[in-house]
Motif scaffolding. Structure first.
Motif, PDB file in Angstrom:
ATOM      1  N   LYS A 161      -8.430  -1.347  -9.288  1.00  0.00           N
ATOM      2  CA  LYS A 161      -9.061  -2.666  -9.254  1.00  0.00           C
ATOM      3  C   LYS A 161      -9.081  -3.222  -7.838  1.00  0.00           C
ATOM      4  O   LYS A 161     -10.076  -3.801  -7.396  1.00  0.00           O
ATOM      5  N   ASN A 162      -7.983  -3.035  -7.114  1.00  0.00           N
ATOM      6  CA  ASN A 162      -7.937  -3.513  -5.730  1.00  0.00           C
ATOM      7  C   ASN A 162      -8.942  -2.779  -4.844  1.00  0.00           C
ATOM      8  O   ASN A 162      -9.573  -3.381  -3.965  1.00  0.00           O
ATOM      9  N   ASP A 163      -9.099  -1.479  -5.089  1.00  0.00           N
ATOM     10  CA  ASP A 163     -10.084  -0.724  -4.314  1.00  0.00           C
ATOM     11  C   ASP A 163     -11.498  -1.227  -4.573  1.00  0.00           C
ATOM     12  O   ASP A 163     -12.289  -1.406  -3.641  1.00  0.00           O
ATOM     13  N   LYS A 164     -11.810  -1.444  -5.846  1.00  0.00           N
ATOM     14  CA  LYS A 164     -13.150  -1.909  -6.194  1.00  0.00           C
ATOM     15  C   LYS A 164     -13.410  -3.318  -5.664  1.00  0.00           C
ATOM     16  O   LYS A 164     -14.546  -3.671  -5.346  1.00  0.00           O
ATOM     17  N   ALA A 165     -12.340  -4.132  -5.590  1.00  0.00           N
ATOM     18  CA  ALA A 165     -12.482  -5.503  -5.074  1.00  0.00           C
ATOM     19  C   ALA A 165     -12.392  -5.557  -3.548  1.00  0.00           C
ATOM     20  O   ALA A 165     -12.410  -6.641  -2.967  1.00  0.00           O
ATOM     21  N   LYS A 166     -12.270  -4.403  -2.912  1.00  0.00           N
ATOM     22  CA  LYS A 166     -12.163  -4.307  -1.448  1.00  0.00           C
ATOM     23  C   LYS A 166     -10.884  -4.949  -0.921  1.00  0.00           C
ATOM     24  O   LYS A 166     -10.833  -5.377   0.234  1.00  0.00           O
ATOM     25  N   ASN A 167      -9.881  -5.038  -1.788  1.00  0.00           N
ATOM     26  CA  ASN A 167      -8.561  -5.495  -1.336  1.00  0.00           C
ATOM     27  C   ASN A 167      -7.827  -4.282  -0.750  1.00  0.00           C
ATOM     28  O   ASN A 167      -6.962  -3.693  -1.384  1.00  0.00           O
ATOM     29  N   ASP A 168      -8.214  -3.912   0.453  1.00  0.00           N
ATOM     30  CA  ASP A 168      -7.789  -2.626   0.989  1.00  0.00           C
ATOM     31  C   ASP A 168      -6.548  -2.698   1.874  1.00  0.00           C
ATOM     32  O   ASP A 168      -6.264  -1.760   2.621  1.00  0.00           O
ATOM     33  N   PHE A 169      -5.786  -3.805   1.796  1.00  0.00           N
ATOM     34  CA  PHE A 169      -4.522  -3.848   2.529  1.00  0.00           C
ATOM     35  C   PHE A 169      -3.510  -2.973   1.802  1.00  0.00           C
ATOM     36  O   PHE A 169      -3.574  -2.771   0.599  1.00  0.00           O
ATOM     37  N   ARG A 170      -2.568  -2.417   2.558  1.00  0.00           N
ATOM     38  CA  ARG A 170      -1.564  -1.544   1.965  1.00  0.00           C
ATOM     39  C   ARG A 170      -0.198  -1.846   2.553  1.00  0.00           C
ATOM     40  O   ARG A 170      -0.082  -2.220   3.726  1.00  0.00           O
ATOM     41  N   PHE A 171       0.833  -1.706   1.747  1.00  0.00           N
ATOM     42  CA  PHE A 171       2.197  -1.780   2.245  1.00  0.00           C
ATOM     43  C   PHE A 171       2.673  -0.358   2.516  1.00  0.00           C
ATOM     44  O   PHE A 171       2.514   0.537   1.678  1.00  0.00           O
ATOM     45  N   VAL A 172       3.233  -0.143   3.681  1.00  0.00           N
ATOM     46  CA  VAL A 172       3.691   1.193   4.057  1.00  0.00           C
ATOM     47  C   VAL A 172       4.740   1.692   3.071  1.00  0.00           C
ATOM     48  O   VAL A 172       5.649   0.952   2.684  1.00  0.00           O
ATOM     49  N   ASP A 173       4.582   2.952   2.655  1.00  0.00           N
ATOM     50  CA  ASP A 173       5.521   3.630   1.754  1.00  0.00           C
ATOM     51  C   ASP A 173       5.624   2.976   0.384  1.00  0.00           C
ATOM     52  O   ASP A 173       6.635   3.105  -0.308  1.00  0.00           O
ATOM     53  N   GLU A 174       4.587   2.306  -0.028  1.00  0.00           N
ATOM     54  CA  GLU A 174       4.547   1.740  -1.373  1.00  0.00           C
ATOM     55  C   GLU A 174       3.666   2.613  -2.266  1.00  0.00           C
ATOM     56  O   GLU A 174       2.663   3.160  -1.816  1.00  0.00           O
ATOM     57  N   ASN A 175       4.033   2.761  -3.517  1.00  0.00           N
ATOM     58  CA  ASN A 175       3.260   3.543  -4.483  1.00  0.00           C
ATOM     59  C   ASN A 175       3.057   4.984  -4.013  1.00  0.00           C
ATOM     60  O   ASN A 175       1.934   5.498  -3.962  1.00  0.00           O
ATOM     61  N   ILE A 176       4.143   5.641  -3.657  1.00  0.00           N
ATOM     62  CA  ILE A 176       4.088   7.031  -3.230  1.00  0.00           C
ATOM     63  C   ILE A 176       3.625   7.908  -4.384  1.00  0.00           C
ATOM     64  O   ILE A 176       4.113   7.788  -5.515  1.00  0.00           O
ATOM     65  N   LYS A 177       2.698   8.808  -4.104  1.00  0.00           N
ATOM     66  CA  LYS A 177       2.163   9.694  -5.130  1.00  0.00           C
ATOM     67  C   LYS A 177       2.771  11.082  -4.995  1.00  0.00           C
ATOM     68  O   LYS A 177       2.835  11.652  -3.904  1.00  0.00           O
ATOM     69  N   LEU A 178       3.210  11.638  -6.113  1.00  0.00           N
ATOM     70  CA  LEU A 178       3.793  12.971  -6.140  1.00  0.00           C
ATOM     71  C   LEU A 178       2.731  14.001  -6.516  1.00  0.00           C
ATOM     72  O   LEU A 178       1.771  13.694  -7.221  1.00  0.00           O
ATOM     73  N   ALA A 179       2.905  15.223  -6.034  1.00  0.00           N
ATOM     74  CA  ALA A 179       2.003  16.318  -6.383  1.00  0.00           C
ATOM     75  C   ALA A 179       2.578  17.083  -7.569  1.00  0.00           C
ATOM     76  O   ALA A 179       3.772  17.411  -7.583  1.00  0.00           O
ATOM     77  N   ARG A 180       1.757  17.366  -8.554  1.00  0.00           N
ATOM     78  CA  ARG A 180       2.189  18.083  -9.766  1.00  0.00           C
ATOM     79  C   ARG A 180       1.470  19.435  -9.828  1.00  0.00           C
ATOM     80  O   ARG A 180       0.432  19.649  -9.212  1.00  0.00           O
ATOM     81  N   LEU A 181       2.040  20.319 -10.620  1.00  0.00           N
ATOM     82  CA  LEU A 181       1.459  21.639 -10.818  1.00  0.00           C
ATOM     83  C   LEU A 181       0.784  21.692 -12.192  1.00  0.00           C
ATOM     84  O   LEU A 181       1.373  21.295 -13.198  1.00  0.00           O
ATOM     85  N   TYR A 182      -0.450  22.177 -12.207  1.00  0.00           N
ATOM     86  CA  TYR A 182      -1.242  22.283 -13.431  1.00  0.00           C
ATOM     87  C   TYR A 182      -1.736  23.719 -13.580  1.00  0.00           C
ATOM     88  O   TYR A 182      -1.809  24.473 -12.615  1.00  0.00           O
TER      89      TYR A 182
END
Length: 374
Positions: A161-182
């Motif tokens: 939703k933030n991306d679509k609303a152009k709310n493109d500010f980010r906090f450093v090291d917030e919402n870290i994404k992990l890589a998974r194996l499929y």
């Protein structure tokens, strides 16, 4: 100013293609743009063809970017054909075990990195995944019936939703994404679909993997957090493809990475750092029983930074490359005698080194310096 030549080779000595700048005494940004970069040369299982990528500049009224396209050449140098022409990059091409298909990644849909399949005999590429984040790496099972791939966690609904609303500010090291194996079947099911299945769900981020020869298991390296400071947490585990049950394989005070199954599936080679881990460190090749146990440690290599490429087909050696002086050398570690042999002396910088699936031919990109014409 020295003239830079980029040449795409297969180890048997055939030249697949080359691009060199026009002799000049000045290296300018314009000159740099004219140099096309080769990458990821992989030789077909039968050794007759090589697939590779070419990076070229795109300079138009509305674009200023680099695009990567996939090319196919014969190893005798007589044929050379561009395979992809999309307006988005196509990268990381890999042969199917029967040599009839090439799988690759591309961002041609919604700017998301997805997997595509392309028949070597001709036709359009087929998108086989449709992910919300991005496929980072993949590999075929040895029988060609499955493809395993790594994918980072998708953004949350609030992030979307933030991306679509152009709310493109980010906090450093917030919402870290992990890589998974499929893992995903290559053949479609009765409804004409391919359903992928997640193999890793724990709080770990997958950083690399390798299929067992029988396709029953996958060894993978993982860290507790994908940020740079957490590389010392890298360990190895094995996942059972059918049940998704994960078994630790190597988890010490060292950082274990770059695992590779032996051709008979009985051993796994990997790179291990000094233990306990520190930033200024050296690595050694270790060989451990695939079922677990005590690892056999190979001697320290010339630079202490071995990049494991794969095994010899008889399982007696582990091939690796690393820097030597200003070049790159190819080495082998003899598992039985625990000795290291320099197989190819580095007279140039060599990248993208790989061995085809039948162990008959190498592919690599060589970058060397030559004196300009008088």
């Amino acid at each position: 100013m020295r003239n830079i030549a980029l040449v795409l080779f297969v180890f048997a000595g055939f030249v697949i293609g080359s691009v060199a700048q026009t002799p000049t005494t000045v290296w300018t940004p314009e000159t740099q743009l004219k140099v096309k970069a080769f990458g990821t040369p992989r030789v077909s299982p039968d050794g007759s063809k090589v697939v590779y990528t070419v990076v070229s500049e795109v300079m138009t009224a509305d674009k200023s970017e680099y695009l990567t396209q996939i090319w196919l050449a014969s190893t005798d140098g007589k044929e050379n054909t561009q395979l992809t022409f999309a307006d988005k990059s196509s990268t990381n091409p890999k042969w199917s075990p029967d040599g009839k298909w090439i799988a690759f990644t591309s961002t041609r849909k919604d700017n998301k990195s997805n997997l595509y399949l392309l028949r070597v005999s001709g036709g359009e590429a087929e998108m086989v995944t449709d992910v919300k984040s991005g496929v980072t790496d993949f590999d075929w099972s040895h029988d060609g019936k499955m493809i395993a791939f790594m994918m980072t966690d998708a953004k949350s609904d609030d992030e979307d939703k933030n991306d679509k609303a152009k709310n493109d500010f980010r906090f450093v090291d917030e919402n870290i994404k992990l890589a998974r194996l499929y893992v995903m079947p290559v053949a479609k099911d009765a409804s004409g679909k391919r359903e992928s299945r997640k193999l890793t769900s724990d709080n770990r981020s997958v950083s690399g993997f390798d299929w067992s020869p029988d396709g029953a298991k996958i060894v993978f390296s993982h860290v507790s957090d994908p940020r740079a400071d957490f590389w010392p947490t890298s360990d190895l585990s094995v996942v059972d493809v059918a049940s998704a049950a994960v078994t630790p394989l190597a988890a010490t005070t060292a950082a274990e990475t770059n695992a590779s199954y032996s051709p008979d599936g009985k051993w796994i080679a990997f790179s291990a750092s000094d233990g306990p881990v520190h930033w200024a460190q050296s690595n050694r090749i270790n060989v451990i029983p695939a079922s677990g146990g005590t690892a056999k440690v190979m001697p320290l290599s010339h630079d202490g930074q071995p990049g494991i490429i794969g095994w010899s087909m008889d399982g007696s050696k582990v091939f690796f490359n690393e820097g030597k002086g200003t070049g790159t050398s190819l080495y082998s570690a003899n598992v039985g005698s625990a000795t290291i042999t320099e197989e190819q002396t580095g007279d140039a910088v060599i990248t993208g080194i790989n061995l085809n699936s039948t162990g008959t031919m190498w592919g690599f990109v060589k970058q060397r310096a030559s004196e300009p014409a008088e």
